[in-house]
Scaffold this motif. Structure first.
Motif, PDB file in Angstrom:
ATOM      1  N   ARG A   9       0.838  -1.207   0.000  1.00  0.00           N
ATOM      2  CA  ARG A   9       0.000   0.000   0.000  1.00  0.00           C
ATOM      3  C   ARG A   9       0.873   1.257   0.000  1.00  0.00           C
ATOM      4  NH1 ARG A   9      -5.328   0.804   1.255  1.00  0.00           N
ATOM      5  NH2 ARG A   9      -5.412  -0.802  -0.331  1.00  0.00           N
ATOM      6  N   ILE A  10       1.888   1.271   0.836  1.00  0.00           N
ATOM      7  CA  ILE A  10       2.785   2.430   0.905  1.00  0.00           C
ATOM      8  C   ILE A  10       3.481   2.639  -0.435  1.00  0.00           C
ATOM      9  CG2 ILE A  10       4.920   3.300   1.948  1.00  0.00           C
ATOM     10  CD1 ILE A  10       3.932   1.839   4.573  1.00  0.00           C
ATOM     11  N   ASP A  26      -9.979   6.039  -0.910  1.00  0.00           N
ATOM     12  CA  ASP A  26     -10.158   4.620  -0.640  1.00  0.00           C
ATOM     13  C   ASP A  26      -9.230   4.110   0.459  1.00  0.00           C
ATOM     14  OD1 ASP A  26      -7.985   5.016  -2.447  1.00  0.00           O
ATOM     15  OD2 ASP A  26      -8.054   2.899  -2.981  1.00  0.00           O
ATOM     16  N   VAL A  27      -8.224   4.900   0.841  1.00  0.00           N
ATOM     17  CA  VAL A  27      -7.274   4.469   1.870  1.00  0.00           C
ATOM     18  C   VAL A  27      -7.376   5.273   3.163  1.00  0.00           C
ATOM     19  CG1 VAL A  27      -5.614   3.574   0.208  1.00  0.00           C
ATOM     20  CG2 VAL A  27      -5.434   5.949   0.964  1.00  0.00           C
ATOM     21  N   GLY A  28      -8.107   6.365   3.147  1.00  0.00           N
ATOM     22  CA  GLY A  28      -8.211   7.245   4.314  1.00  0.00           C
ATOM     23  C   GLY A  28      -8.674   8.610   3.864  1.00  0.00           C
ATOM     24  N   ALA A  38      -4.972   4.862   6.430  1.00  0.00           N
ATOM     25  CA  ALA A  38      -5.154   4.092   7.661  1.00  0.00           C
ATOM     26  C   ALA A  38      -4.863   2.640   7.318  1.00  0.00           C
ATOM     27  CB  ALA A  38      -6.571   4.259   8.184  1.00  0.00           C
ATOM     28  N   LEU A  39      -3.671   2.181   7.689  1.00  0.00           N
ATOM     29  CA  LEU A  39      -3.305   0.784   7.432  1.00  0.00           C
ATOM     30  C   LEU A  39      -4.051  -0.149   8.371  1.00  0.00           C
ATOM     31  CD1 LEU A  39       0.552   1.246   7.015  1.00  0.00           C
ATOM     32  CD2 LEU A  39      -1.195   1.175   5.225  1.00  0.00           C
ATOM     33  N   GLY A  40      -4.304   0.336   9.565  1.00  0.00           N
ATOM     34  CA  GLY A  40      -5.053  -0.435  10.552  1.00  0.00           C
ATOM     35  C   GLY A  40      -5.846   0.511  11.423  1.00  0.00           C
TER      36      GLY A  40
END
Length: 146
Positions: A9-10, A26-28, A38-40
């Protein structure tokens, strides 16, 4: 998600175009010159059991440090970046985004300049606001740390 998924993702965000306007993604959320992924994210932490929150923070810190081990092999060793010092600076100077927001949410980050992309990557655990969820964050920005 696993550490390998976080790394993927990064890396993808290092090449994703930045939007012209601030907003959810879509990722934050993203904005001109940055993505915050937000990975988690914990679930049910606001107002929840402090012991459970501490366990979640500890797990995300382990994940952050595991990401450091992998990303340091790719982009070089780096010292931890003290976001609390940056937060203090927001009282007397204008700190650019996403750094100002990140300093309000996390204590420390691992930060790299990703050679050949014109971008910076930061990985941090957002746990400063006890009324919010705990998050493992990846920030990709074209603005270097102040």
């Amino acid at each position: 998600m696993s550490i390998a998924h976080y790394v993927a993702r990064i890396e993808e965000l290092c090449f994703r175009p930045f939007p012209a306007e601030h907003g959810p993604s879509d990722v934050g959320h993203s904005g001109p010159g940055h993505h915050v992924a937000a990975l988690g994210t914990s679930h049910g932490m606001p107002g929840g059991d402090p012991a459970e929150r501490a366990v979640t923070v500890e797990q995300y810190e382990k994940d952050r440090d595991a990401l450091f081990e992998i990303l340091a092999r790719r982009w070089g060793l780096t010292a931890p970046y003290n976001l609390q010092t940056l937060l203090l600076r927001t009282e007397r100077e204008e700190i650019p985004e996403p750094w100002a927001s990140l300093s309000a949410r996390a204590r420390v980050a691992w930060v790299w300049e990703v050679e050949g992309t014109g971008r910076w990557v930061a990985v941090a655990v957002a746990d400063q606001d006890e009324t919010d969820e705990v998050q493992l964050l990846a920030v990709v920005t074209e603005t270097g740390p102040p």
